[in-house]
Design a protein around this motif. Structure first.
Motif, short mmCIF file in Angstrom:
data_model
loop_
_atom_site.label_atom_id
_atom_site.label_comp_id
_atom_site.label_asym_id
_atom_site.label_seq_id
_atom_site.Cartn_x
_atom_site.Cartn_y
_atom_site.Cartn_z
N ARG A 1 -16.45 94.26 -51.07
CA ARG A 1 -17.78 94.12 -50.30
C ARG A 1 -17.82 93.01 -49.71
O ARG A 1 -18.22 92.48 -48.36
CB ARG A 1 -19.00 94.62 -51.31
N ASN A 2 -17.86 91.66 -50.39
CA ASN A 2 -17.79 90.44 -49.78
C ASN A 2 -16.81 90.20 -48.67
O ASN A 2 -17.21 89.79 -47.44
CB ASN A 2 -17.51 89.16 -50.83
N HIS A 3 -15.59 90.95 -49.06
CA HIS A 3 -14.69 90.60 -47.65
C HIS A 3 -14.66 91.30 -46.66
O HIS A 3 -14.76 90.53 -45.24
CB HIS A 3 -13.23 91.00 -48.53
N ILE A 4 -15.29 92.65 -46.62
CA ILE A 4 -15.41 93.37 -45.48
C ILE A 4 -16.82 92.99 -44.86
O ILE A 4 -16.64 92.57 -43.55
CB ILE A 4 -15.70 94.74 -45.69
N ARG A 5 -17.82 92.56 -45.61
CA ARG A 5 -18.91 92.11 -44.93
C ARG A 5 -18.80 90.86 -44.34
O ARG A 5 -19.53 90.65 -43.36
CB ARG A 5 -20.20 91.98 -45.98
N MET B 1 -11.40 77.16 -38.60
CA MET B 1 -10.62 77.90 -39.62
C MET B 1 -11.11 77.47 -41.04
O MET B 1 -11.25 78.24 -41.91
CB MET B 1 -9.13 77.67 -39.35
N GLN B 2 -11.04 76.03 -41.33
CA GLN B 2 -11.16 75.42 -42.47
C GLN B 2 -12.85 76.00 -43.02
O GLN B 2 -12.92 76.19 -44.19
CB GLN B 2 -11.07 73.90 -42.47
N THR B 3 -13.76 75.79 -42.07
CA THR B 3 -14.91 76.04 -42.45
C THR B 3 -15.18 77.53 -42.84
O THR B 3 -15.71 78.05 -44.08
CB THR B 3 -15.95 75.84 -41.37
N THR B 4 -14.44 78.42 -42.02
CA THR B 4 -14.39 79.86 -42.21
C THR B 4 -13.81 80.38 -43.62
O THR B 4 -14.66 80.97 -44.38
CB THR B 4 -13.65 80.63 -40.92
N MET B 5 -12.81 79.66 -43.92
CA MET B 5 -11.98 79.87 -45.31
C MET B 5 -13.13 79.39 -46.50
O MET B 5 -12.80 80.01 -47.57
CB MET B 5 -10.62 79.38 -45.39
N LYS B 6 -13.33 78.35 -46.26
CA LYS B 6 -14.49 77.81 -47.47
C LYS B 6 -15.41 78.77 -47.44
O LYS B 6 -15.70 78.88 -48.85
CB LYS B 6 -14.66 76.49 -46.69
N ASP B 7 -16.32 79.23 -46.44
CA ASP B 7 -17.30 80.22 -46.85
C ASP B 7 -16.85 81.60 -47.24
O ASP B 7 -17.67 82.05 -48.23
CB ASP B 7 -18.13 80.27 -45.45
N MET C 1 -14.23 81.86 -49.26
CA MET C 1 -14.28 81.79 -50.76
C MET C 1 -15.41 81.52 -51.50
O MET C 1 -15.46 82.26 -52.73
CB MET C 1 -13.33 80.63 -50.73
N ALA C 2 -16.24 80.88 -50.75
CA ALA C 2 -17.75 80.89 -51.61
C ALA C 2 -18.33 82.09 -52.11
O ALA C 2 -18.91 82.37 -52.97
CB ALA C 2 -18.34 79.97 -50.93
N GLY C 3 -18.34 82.84 -51.11
CA GLY C 3 -18.53 84.34 -51.05
C GLY C 3 -17.97 85.27 -52.20
O GLY C 3 -18.69 85.89 -53.09
N LEU C 4 -16.73 84.97 -52.04
CA LEU C 4 -16.01 85.70 -53.21
C LEU C 4 -16.21 85.45 -54.52
O LEU C 4 -16.68 85.94 -55.49
CB LEU C 4 -14.48 85.62 -53.16
N GLN C 5 -16.54 84.06 -54.86
CA GLN C 5 -16.87 83.42 -56.20
C GLN C 5 -17.94 83.93 -56.65
O GLN C 5 -18.19 84.34 -57.63
CB GLN C 5 -16.80 81.96 -55.96
N ALA C 6 -19.00 83.85 -55.53
CA ALA C 6 -20.32 84.26 -56.02
C ALA C 6 -20.29 85.71 -56.27
O ALA C 6 -21.13 86.08 -57.32
CB ALA C 6 -21.77 83.97 -54.82
N TYR D 1 -7.35 82.17 -52.28
CA TYR D 1 -8.22 83.32 -52.25
C TYR D 1 -7.33 84.66 -52.35
O TYR D 1 -8.01 85.39 -53.21
CB TYR D 1 -8.69 83.52 -50.75
N GLU D 2 -6.17 84.96 -52.04
CA GLU D 2 -5.57 86.15 -52.33
C GLU D 2 -5.10 86.20 -53.72
O GLU D 2 -5.01 87.23 -54.33
CB GLU D 2 -4.26 86.07 -51.61
N HIS D 3 -4.81 84.93 -54.10
CA HIS D 3 -4.33 85.08 -55.56
C HIS D 3 -5.43 85.47 -56.56
O HIS D 3 -5.31 86.38 -57.48
CB HIS D 3 -4.20 83.54 -56.13
N ILE D 4 -6.81 85.03 -56.26
CA ILE D 4 -7.97 85.50 -57.07
C ILE D 4 -8.35 87.25 -56.83
O ILE D 4 -8.24 87.77 -57.91
CB ILE D 4 -9.34 84.84 -56.55
N PHE D 5 -7.94 87.66 -55.75
CA PHE D 5 -7.93 88.91 -55.28
C PHE D 5 -7.05 89.79 -56.11
O PHE D 5 -7.43 90.71 -56.69
CB PHE D 5 -7.95 89.14 -53.75
#
Lengths: 206, 206
Positions: free
Chosen positions: B85-89, B55-61, B63-68, B123-127
């Motif tokens: 697009r990042n979220h669904i992909r 779970m931790q790894t997944t959430m980290k990745d 988040m990184a996608g969203l930031q990028a 993550y949600e907060h940024i969104f």
DNA sequence: GTCTATATTTTGATAGAC
DNA sequence: GTCTATCAAAATATAGAC
């Protein structure tokens, strides 16, 4: 008034929702009912039958709500609004059961799974038909009706996962926001109909 | 090249996705790796630590996608498009992990749950910030940013539950349909902005 | 209908040899 | 790092008394 069979079902719904089906034991359900675990087997053949009963009832009631909502609407947009409103409201008002029904399918035997999936498919088909009609009529943006139906259905279904009955917004308020969001997303005339019609207007080829 | 720790993680992801966390045993994971169950404990403290790591790894990745994605966009609409697009992909391309991350939170210890929920909240907060900015600017229909964010996030998250990699549509095709649907749903100017602005433009009061 | 008692299986996890 | 052997606890389910 409440029979023990009914009590067991209610306690099971509560525990399956809170802890999950596999993490809930027969002993816990019995404790919640004030009886011993052996007594559960007088009313149900086992834990799985209990799960199946809950899911079947939920799907039947969900379908009945959809049928009633559609019968009272007379054009494509109002039919779509009725379908969305029923789906989201049902998933908020009967949150525990709908959450179980959408997340514990893996707990069913192959036969029971087939039965519940058949009920779900019938429901989805009606839903997709409403969307497809709207696209044919040009009321909705031409798009992939099947994917759009998944988007709308899962959107509402997920409401059962985050809704809090004692939260800031009532089920009605949320239903209104969702209905507006979905209908705007469906409407044609926007700038986002970004795919050729002949490619995407292909509602049901699996 | 692949370490046993890596293999165990992969097998666990596969089984947790297919059968669920509670229905998967350490023995099954070991069997899938070609080792005995006792050997698992050399690499992980227990089943729960395995789940937490995933779970931790997944959430980290995620988040990184969203930031990028956000860093590469320069206005509200394109930022929103990038976020969706990042979220669904991500949820389609890393289907198994994202499905686990969104459905097995109840398997975590209180401490680990707190940690993952904190990542999710960030993550949600940024969104929600992107959505809120769009509403303030009048680009998006004024509505409850928090509820709308839940709608959009769960919509995409649920994609991990029904997507089939070998199905009719590619992840890209689905992402495009979803992006269009969500952006139309957000846009102002429609007939569905049915609530007073001062009541609903209240993004983050829990 | 509910009980006590029990059978059977499986689980997560540990000890200690190699 | 992986093994064999084993533990203690908990699971689903059944038998038979009341």
């Amino acid at each position: 008034m409440a029979s023990m069979k009914h009590t067991i079902t209610d306690v099971a719904i509560d525990l399956f929702f809170k802890k999950g089906y596999f993490a809930t034991s027969i002993s816990e359900i019995a404790r919640g009912c004030g009886i011993r675990k052996a007594s559960i087997y007088y009313h149900f053949a086992g834990k799985e039958e209990l799960l199946f009963t809950i899911m079947q009832t939920t799907m039947k009631d969900l379908m009945a709500g959809l049928q009633a909502g559609l019968a009272a609407a007379d054009n494509t947009e109002s039919r779509m609004r009725a379908a969305v409103r029923n789906h989201i409201r049902f998933h908020l008002e009967r949150q525990k059961e709908t959450f179980i029904a959408s997340s514990e399918l893996r707990g069913l035997t192959p036969e029971h799974l087939e039965s519940v999936v058949a009920q779900r498919d019938e429901y989805e088909h009606i839903f997709q038909n409403v969307i497809g009609k709207g696209m044919e009529a040009g009321v909705f943006a031409c798009n992939d009706a099947k994917v759009i139906s998944y988007a709308i259905l899962t959107l509402c279904t997920a409401g059962a996962a985050w809704y809090r009955p004692d939260g800031r917004l009532s089920a009605d308020a949320i239903a209104e926001i969702y209905e507006g969001f979905v209908l705007r997303g469906l409407k044609s005339g926007g700038r986002d109909t970004n795919r050729p019609a002949e490619l995407v207007c292909d509602p049901w080829p699996i």
